[in-house]
Design an enzyme around this catalytic site. Structure first.
Site, PDB file in Angstrom:
ATOM      1  N   VAL A  59       0.814  -1.231   0.000  1.00 43.14           N
ATOM      2  CA  VAL A  59       0.000   0.000   0.000  1.00 43.14           C
ATOM      3  C   VAL A  59       0.845   1.278   0.000  1.00 43.14           C
ATOM      4  O   VAL A  59       0.333   2.356  -0.293  1.00 43.14           O
ATOM      5  CB  VAL A  59      -0.996   0.038   1.183  1.00 43.14           C
ATOM      6  CG1 VAL A  59      -2.049  -1.045   1.037  1.00 43.14           C
ATOM      7  CG2 VAL A  59      -0.273  -0.047   2.525  1.00 43.14           C
ATOM      8  N   ASN A  85      -7.247  -1.108   5.164  1.00 41.08           N
ATOM      9  CA  ASN A  85      -7.071  -1.858   6.418  1.00 41.08           C
ATOM     10  C   ASN A  85      -5.612  -2.185   6.726  1.00 41.08           C
ATOM     11  O   ASN A  85      -5.249  -2.343   7.897  1.00 41.08           O
ATOM     12  CB  ASN A  85      -7.894  -3.158   6.324  1.00 41.08           C
ATOM     13  CG  ASN A  85      -7.485  -4.156   7.379  1.00 41.08           C
ATOM     14  OD1 ASN A  85      -7.844  -4.031   8.553  1.00 41.08           O
ATOM     15  ND2 ASN A  85      -6.682  -5.149   6.994  1.00 41.08           N
ATOM     16  N   TYR A 148       3.078   4.719  15.550  1.00 34.56           N
ATOM     17  CA  TYR A 148       1.786   4.133  15.182  1.00 34.56           C
ATOM     18  C   TYR A 148       0.646   5.097  15.509  1.00 34.56           C
ATOM     19  O   TYR A 148      -0.219   5.378  14.667  1.00 34.56           O
ATOM     20  CB  TYR A 148       1.641   2.821  15.948  1.00 34.56           C
ATOM     21  CG  TYR A 148       0.379   2.034  15.688  1.00 34.56           C
ATOM     22  CD1 TYR A 148       0.293   1.186  14.594  1.00 34.56           C
ATOM     23  CD2 TYR A 148      -0.708   2.106  16.556  1.00 34.56           C
ATOM     24  CE1 TYR A 148      -0.853   0.430  14.365  1.00 34.56           C
ATOM     25  CE2 TYR A 148      -1.849   1.359  16.336  1.00 34.56           C
ATOM     26  CZ  TYR A 148      -1.920   0.526  15.246  1.00 34.56           C
ATOM     27  OH  TYR A 148      -3.055  -0.225  15.026  1.00 34.56           O
ATOM     28  N   LYS A 152      -2.173   6.908  13.096  1.00 31.44           N
ATOM     29  CA  LYS A 152      -3.602   6.643  13.251  1.00 31.44           C
ATOM     30  C   LYS A 152      -4.374   7.954  13.494  1.00 31.44           C
ATOM     31  O   LYS A 152      -5.496   8.114  13.022  1.00 31.44           O
ATOM     32  CB  LYS A 152      -3.832   5.632  14.375  1.00 31.44           C
ATOM     33  CG  LYS A 152      -3.257   4.237  14.065  1.00 31.44           C
ATOM     34  CD  LYS A 152      -3.836   3.623  12.798  1.00 31.44           C
ATOM     35  CE  LYS A 152      -3.405   2.178  12.583  1.00 31.44           C
ATOM     36  NZ  LYS A 152      -3.980   1.587  11.364  1.00 31.44           N
ATOM     37  N   THR A 183      -5.715 -10.440  16.759  1.00 29.24           N
ATOM     38  CA  THR A 183      -5.093 -10.822  15.480  1.00 29.24           C
ATOM     39  C   THR A 183      -3.590 -10.938  15.755  1.00 29.24           C
ATOM     40  O   THR A 183      -3.132 -10.654  16.861  1.00 29.24           O
ATOM     41  CB  THR A 183      -5.305  -9.737  14.424  1.00 29.24           C
ATOM     42  OG1 THR A 183      -4.610  -8.556  14.855  1.00 29.24           O
ATOM     43  CG2 THR A 183      -6.785  -9.422  14.218  1.00 29.24           C
TER      44      THR A 183
END
Ligand code: NAD
Length: 256
Positions: A59, A85, A148, A152, A183
């Site tokens: 991506v 995602n 991160y 976000k 996950t």
């Protein structure tokens, strides 16, 4: 009647985790799904199982997006939905984070989301939907995930601006903000072939029982249902918004 009958949806990071569950649920709801990932073997296997297409897409690669959109339109004649995602996480305090690591997270999470909107929106049918995957850490801080959390937070900015700029075409843009979800990202033992995923999930539930009001870690299927809601007519008057799905983690603290 499925809630996505006749719609073509591209899901990034769809080889495993939340993206995989989104692809599976969307296909069950009648969508023709294009799964995109860098994990080709796994992505192709999921796509084959659910009767969907797989494309290799990093991506953060501008040219890759052009090819992925072309593949979706060549295969199905149109594109109505995008779920941005794909994401990566690195643990480090800000003062210990090398620039290279910070930029790697920005490249996938933030640039990937930007490139996705920019590549897909012009090819998208009017009335389409974009769901960006932000995080709990898009709306609050969390120590040791600075790069991160920054990306976000940025995804919410992209979501709001894209919603404003695309509303005249009826394209709605929203963001999901998951708390901890079981996950590989939050539960790396899922990648260990010798580990029992049920056992590691129970251990995580134990940890999150103390942190999260609903007393457990979230499931990828639960996030997929929220992404479905935001990708179908059930959310027809909603755009530009972040949706927290975190078992109540952000609601506040309990002191007694
Ligand atoms: P995961 O690690 O299982 O899945 C991430 C997927 O993204 C993988 O299939 C991976 O191969 C793919 N990916 C990574 N880099 C890529 C790239 N450059 N191009 C294309 N695909 C790439 O984790 P997950 O929990 O399913 O993560 C999905 C999204 O949810 C991510 O954006 C993540 O930041 C977000 N999220 C996860 C949690 C959690 O606790 N698991 C919480 C909040 C938000």
């Amino acid at each position: 009647m499925g809630r996505l009958d006749g719609r073509v949806v591209l899901v990034t990071g769809a080889a495993r985790g939340q993206g995989e569950q989104e692809a599976r649920l969307f296909a069950e709801e009648g969508a023709r799904v294009v799964l995109a990932d860098v994990l080709d073997e796994r992505g192709e296997a999921v796509a084959e199982e659910i009767g969907a297409r797989y494309v290799h897409l990093d991506v953060g690669e501008e040219d890759g997006w052009r090819d992925a959109v072309r593949a979706a339109v060549d295969a199905y004649g149109r594109i109505d939905g995008l779920v941005n995602n794909a994401g990566i996480l690195r643990f480090n305090t800000l003062v210990d984070t090398p620039l290279e690591e910070f930029m790697r997270v920005v490249r996938v999470n933030q640039v990937g989301c930007f490139l996705g909107i920019r590549a897909v929106a012009p090819a998208m049918a009017d009335g389409g939907t974009i769901v960006n995957t932000a995080s709990y850490t898009a709306v609050t801080g969390m120590a040791a995930v600075g790069a991160y959390a920054a990306t976000k937070h940025a995804i919410l900015g992209l979501t709001r601006v894209a919603a404003l700029e695309l509303a005249h075409r009826g394209i709605r843009v929203n963001a999901v903000c998951p708390g901890a979800v079981d996950t590989a990202m939050s539960n790396p033992a899922r990648l260990d072939p010798d580990a029992d995923p049920e056992e590691t999930s129970r251990a995580l539930d134990g940890l999150y029982r103390r942190l999260v009001p609903l007393g457990r870690i979230g499931r990828a299927e639960e996030v997929a249902r929220l992404a479905l809601f935001l990708s179908c007519e059930d959310s027809s008057y909603i755009t530009g918004q972040p949706f927290v799905i975190d078992g109540g983690w952000l609601a506040g603290v309990t002191v007694v």
